[in-house]
Design a protein around this motif. Structure first.
Motif, short mmCIF file in Angstrom:
data_model
loop_
_atom_site.label_atom_id
_atom_site.label_comp_id
_atom_site.label_asym_id
_atom_site.label_seq_id
_atom_site.Cartn_x
_atom_site.Cartn_y
_atom_site.Cartn_z
N VAL A 152 42.08 43.51 43.49
CA VAL A 152 40.68 43.67 43.08
C VAL A 152 39.87 44.17 44.27
O VAL A 152 40.10 43.75 45.41
CB VAL A 152 40.11 42.32 42.57
N LYS A 153 38.93 45.07 44.00
CA LYS A 153 38.00 45.54 45.02
C LYS A 153 36.63 44.90 44.78
O LYS A 153 36.16 44.86 43.64
CB LYS A 153 37.85 47.06 44.97
N GLN A 180 44.33 39.25 44.64
CA GLN A 180 43.94 39.54 46.02
C GLN A 180 42.70 40.43 46.01
O GLN A 180 42.70 41.50 45.40
CB GLN A 180 45.08 40.25 46.77
N ILE A 181 41.65 39.97 46.66
CA ILE A 181 40.37 40.68 46.66
C ILE A 181 40.10 41.30 48.03
O ILE A 181 40.15 40.60 49.05
CB ILE A 181 39.21 39.73 46.30
N THR A 182 39.85 42.60 48.07
CA THR A 182 39.48 43.30 49.30
C THR A 182 38.01 43.68 49.20
O THR A 182 37.60 44.32 48.23
CB THR A 182 40.34 44.56 49.51
N CYS A 183 37.22 43.27 50.19
CA CYS A 183 35.77 43.49 50.16
C CYS A 183 35.39 44.68 51.03
O CYS A 183 35.85 44.80 52.17
CB CYS A 183 35.04 42.24 50.64
N PHE A 184 34.53 45.54 50.49
CA PHE A 184 34.04 46.73 51.21
C PHE A 184 32.52 46.70 51.22
O PHE A 184 31.88 46.39 50.20
CB PHE A 184 34.52 48.01 50.53
N THR A 190 42.28 35.68 48.87
CA THR A 190 43.33 35.40 47.89
C THR A 190 42.77 34.42 46.87
O THR A 190 42.15 33.42 47.24
CB THR A 190 44.58 34.81 48.55
N SER A 191 43.00 34.68 45.60
CA SER A 191 42.38 33.92 44.53
C SER A 191 42.74 32.44 44.55
O SER A 191 43.85 32.05 44.89
CB SER A 191 42.78 34.50 43.17
#
Length: 275
Positions: A5-6, A125-129, A140-141
């Motif tokens: 997920v982004k 898994q979430i990557t933040c921008f 990680t969830s």
């Protein structure tokens, strides 16, 4: 394996957070697997030839299409059931019932409990921008893994806050009904005005058009009531891009909306040249 997920920092244009930046999450798009790739893998796993698998695939597709368009809920082995439905305005007088009240036809998929359990067990898994596209954090969830029921999740697939009623007797107070053979009827607020906004995701790849009651609208948003019909359409920039989904997970394109709440979505495109 984990679902990616982004979370992108985006400028919110409507609602209580209007004119402020907030992190908005959306599934990270993988490559679109072709039918031939699926058939090849299925033939390999089952031990039958690719030609036999192709013939079975084609035959199953024809059967599912024929039965679903007859009003049946058709089982998709190992996945769930599929049926056709529709969205339409409600009227008080039987003399006002007519086909023009139908705003859109739908395909409704209901997953099996096994598929939902598998999805619930899969980590996220979430990557933040940030707003400049710079990665600032990874997560990680630790959520409970709840999987929405498309029949009774209390949400409107078109971006509103509608609900459903089916033949099992379950219901909510949304004013939306969904019969056992695939029809749904909405009762939107005809007088209340809502803001419908649509744009393109941070990765670009195309543009979005908006029409209100058939007339094109400029500016990326439109004010509309429940008696209006708004259509948003994602248009790829060129042959190198393919529309994948809206930021809320809906993949209908063009997408017909009967406003019942403020809505702000972006179109996600896949760059085929990078595959």
């Amino acid at each position: 394996m984990a679902l990616k997920v982004k979370a992108k920092e985006q400028l919110i244009k409507i609602g209580k957070y209007a004119d402020s930046y907030r992190y908005v999450m959306a599934p990270e798009l993988y490559i679109a697997l072709s039918q031939s790739k699926v058939i090849q893998e299925a033939a390999l796993r089952s031990g039958v030839s690719r030609g036999v698998m192709q013939a079975c695939w084609d035959a199953a597709g024809e059967v599912i299409k024929a039965w679903a368009t007859e009003g049946h809920a058709v089982a998709l082995p190992g996945l769930g059931t599929m049926r056709f439905g529709l969205r339409a305005k409600s009227v008080a007088d039987v003399n006002d019932v007519k086909a023009s009240l139908i705003s859109s036809r739908r395909i409704i998929f209901t997953p099996t409990s096994g598929l939902k359990e598998e999805l619930a067990k899969t980590s996220v898994q979430i990557t933040c921008f940030d707003r400049n596209g710079v990665e600032v954090k990874r997560v990680t969830s630790s959520d409970e893994g709840k999987v929405e029921d498309p029949e009774n999740d209390g949400t409107d697939p078109e971006g509103g806050d509608g609900g459903t009623t089916d033949n099992s007797g379950s219901t909510d107070n949304s004013g939306s009904t969904d019969s056992g053979n695939g029809g749904s009827t909405e009762n939107p607020s005809a007088g209340e005005s809502f803001t419908i906004a649509a744009g393109v995701g941070a990765d670009g790849g195309g543009s979005v058009t908006i029409k209100k009651n058939g007339a094109a609208v400029e500016g990326g948003s439109v004010e509309a009531t429940g008696s209006d019909t708004v259509v948003i359409e994602a248009v790829p920039e060129n042959a190198n891009f393919q529309f994948m989904s809206w930021s809320d997970g809906n993949s209908q394109n063009p997408r017909t909306i009967q406003p019942s709440a403020d809505m702000n979505v972006t179109a996600n495109f896949l760059d085929l040249s990078k595959i």
